[in-house]
Write an enzyme that holds these catalytic residues in place. Structure first.
Site, PDB file in Angstrom:
ATOM      1  N   SER A 242       0.829  -1.198   0.000  1.00  0.00           N
ATOM      2  CA  SER A 242       0.000   0.000   0.000  1.00  0.00           C
ATOM      3  C   SER A 242       0.871   1.259   0.000  1.00  0.00           C
ATOM      4  O   SER A 242       1.643   1.478  -0.930  1.00  0.00           O
ATOM      5  CB  SER A 242      -0.965  -0.043   1.185  1.00  0.00           C
ATOM      6  OG  SER A 242      -1.952   0.959   1.071  1.00  0.00           O
TER       7      SER A 242
ATOM      8  N   ASP B 242      -9.802  -3.819  -5.486  1.00  0.00           N
ATOM      9  CA  ASP B 242      -9.102  -2.706  -4.845  1.00  0.00           C
ATOM     10  C   ASP B 242      -9.334  -1.434  -5.662  1.00  0.00           C
ATOM     11  O   ASP B 242      -9.112  -1.439  -6.872  1.00  0.00           O
ATOM     12  CB  ASP B 242      -7.605  -3.025  -4.776  1.00  0.00           C
ATOM     13  CG  ASP B 242      -6.772  -1.955  -4.092  1.00  0.00           C
ATOM     14  OD1 ASP B 242      -7.330  -0.920  -3.667  1.00  0.00           O
ATOM     15  OD2 ASP B 242      -5.552  -2.155  -3.977  1.00  0.00           O
TER      16      ASP B 242
ATOM     17  N   HIS C 161      -8.051  -4.713  -1.223  1.00  0.00           N
ATOM     18  CA  HIS C 161      -6.870  -4.012  -0.730  1.00  0.00           C
ATOM     19  C   HIS C 161      -6.521  -4.521   0.673  1.00  0.00           C
ATOM     20  O   HIS C 161      -7.386  -4.771   1.495  1.00  0.00           O
ATOM     21  CB  HIS C 161      -7.146  -2.509  -0.679  1.00  0.00           C
ATOM     22  CG  HIS C 161      -5.940  -1.690  -0.392  1.00  0.00           C
ATOM     23  ND1 HIS C 161      -5.046  -1.325  -1.378  1.00  0.00           N
ATOM     24  CD2 HIS C 161      -5.454  -1.173   0.768  1.00  0.00           C
ATOM     25  CE1 HIS C 161      -4.079  -0.606  -0.837  1.00  0.00           C
ATOM     26  NE2 HIS C 161      -4.287  -0.502   0.463  1.00  0.00           N
TER      27      HIS C 161
END
Length: 307
Positions: free
Chosen positions: A153, A251, A281
Site C-alpha cells: 500500500s 481494490d 486491498h
C-alpha cells in the site's frame, strides 16, 4: 470473480467505523491491540530490534534472519498504513512470512509517520535504511548479491519512490522492487482510473476514504504532483530495478498499480504484474492466512530467484 467468501464474511461482521474526524492516536492504538503476543507469532530463526544510524537520523528497524546460513540476501520492507498507520508490530507477521518464504534476511523499517513528522521524513528514513544496509553489508552478513525492497500500500509507494531516488543518485545496489497493491497516484479524482469507480464501495477500502486517510500525509507537505509522492507521475522509468507488482481485483487502487507495471515494461524494465482474484486491498496484511492468498509469498520468492 466475487470477493472471496471469507473476506466477505469478515467485512459483514466488522463494526462500523466511528464517526467524526480520523484520530491517528486512537486508530494506532486499535491496530496495536490486535497484534498477537510474540509466542503466538510465526517462528523465525532469529528476530532482533536495532537502531539504524543513518543519514536521516536514527531509525528503528527489526531484522529477521530465516536460518543459520553464513550469509543472506537482504530485503528491506516498508509497511503500509496510509503514511500514518502501521508499525513494526502491526506488520511483524508479514515480515516473518517474507523471511521464511524467501530465505532472505528481512529488515523492516519503523519510519517516521504523518502527521507528527512532515513529508519527506518517512520517505527519507526508508531510503536511508536501504543505504545503511548496503553500507553495513559485513555486519549484516549480506551475501552482496540480492538487495530487494518491498512494501504494501503506502509502503509500495515508498518502494517506487526509493527506487527512483536511488536511480537518480546513481545508487545501483537495489536488485528488485516488490509492490503489494501500491498507492502510486495520490490524485484521487475518481475519473482517473476505472477501479476507483468499479471498486468504490463494499470491499473494505472505499474510494471515498482515500482522501481523508491520506490527508495527514498530503497536509504535511506531500504534493500529489511530485513524482516522489505520486511515483506514477515520473516521466522516465528506464533504469529502475526489476519489479513485481501485486494487485487485488477488488481494490480501488488496482488500476494505478497495473498501469505502473505496464509503464515500467514499456520503459524496458523487467516487470511482472500479478492480479489476485477475489482479493481486496490489504489482503497481504489481513488475509494472507487464506491459502489462495498465502501464495503471494511463494510468488515473491520465485520472482526474487528468477531475476
Amino acid at each position: 470473480m466475487t470477493l472471496h467468501p471469507t473476506i466477505a464474511e469478515v467485512l459483514r461482521n466488522a463494526p462500523a467505523p466511528p464517526g467524526g474526524p480520523l484520530d491517528p492516536v486512537a486508530m494506532r492504538a486499535g491496530e496495536e491491540a490486535d497484534v498477537p503476543p510474540v509466542d503466538r507469532r510465526t517462528p523465525v530463526h532469529a528476530v532482533a530490534d536495532e537502531i539504524a544510524r543513518t543519514a536521516a537520523g536514527e531509525v528503528p528497524v527489526r531484522i529477521y534472519t530465516p536460518d543459520e546460513a553464513d550469509a543472506h540476501g537482504l530485503l528491506v520492507y516498508f509497511h503500509g498504513g496510509a503514511f500514518f498507520l502501521g508499525s513494526l508490530e502491526t506488520h511483524d507477521h508479514v515480515a516473518r512470512s517474507l523471511a521464511n518464504e524467501t530465505g532472505l534476511k528481512v529488515i523492516s523499517v519503523g519510519y517516521r509517520r504523518a502527521p507528527e513528522d512532515a513529508y519527506p521524513a518517512g520517505l527519507q528514513d526508508c531510503y536511508a535504511v536501504v543505504r545503511w544496509a548496503a553500507d553495513r553489508g559485513a555486519a549484516l552478513a549480506w551475501d552482496g548479491a540480492t538487495l530487494a525492497i518491498a512494501g504494501d500500500s503506502s509502503g509500495g509507494n515508498f518502494v517506487a519512490a526509493v527506487a527512483a531516488m536511488a536511480c537518480d543518485e546513481g545508487f545501483d545496489r537495489i536488485t528488485h522492487q516488490i509492490l503489494y497493491y501500491p498507492s502510486l497516484d495520490l490524485d484521487f479524482d475518481v475519473d482517473r482510473y476505472a477501479s476507483l469507480r468499479d471498486n468504490a464501495e463494499g470491499y473494505g477500502l472505499e474510494t471515498a476514504g482515500l482522501k481523508p486517510f491520506n490527508a495527514f500525509y498530503l497536509d504535511s507537505g506531500a504534493d500529489p504532483a511530485d513524482p516522489l509522492v505520486s511515483p506514477i507521475k515520473r516521466a522516465d522509468l528506464a533504469g529502475l530495478p526489476p519489479a513485481l507488482v501485486i494487485t487485488a481485483e477488488h481494490d480501488p487502487m488496482r488500476d494505478e498499480g497495473e498501469l505502473y507495471g505496464r509503464r515500467l515494461a514499456e520503459a524496458g524494465v523487467a516487470a511482472t504484474v500479478s492480479r489476485y482474484q477475489g482479493a481486496g486491498h490489504g489482503f497481504v496484511q489481513n488475509f494472507s492466512w487464506i491459502p489462495e492468498f498465502h501464495r503471494v509469498y511463494a510468488e515473491t520468492r520465485d520472482f526474487l530467484r528468477s531475476r
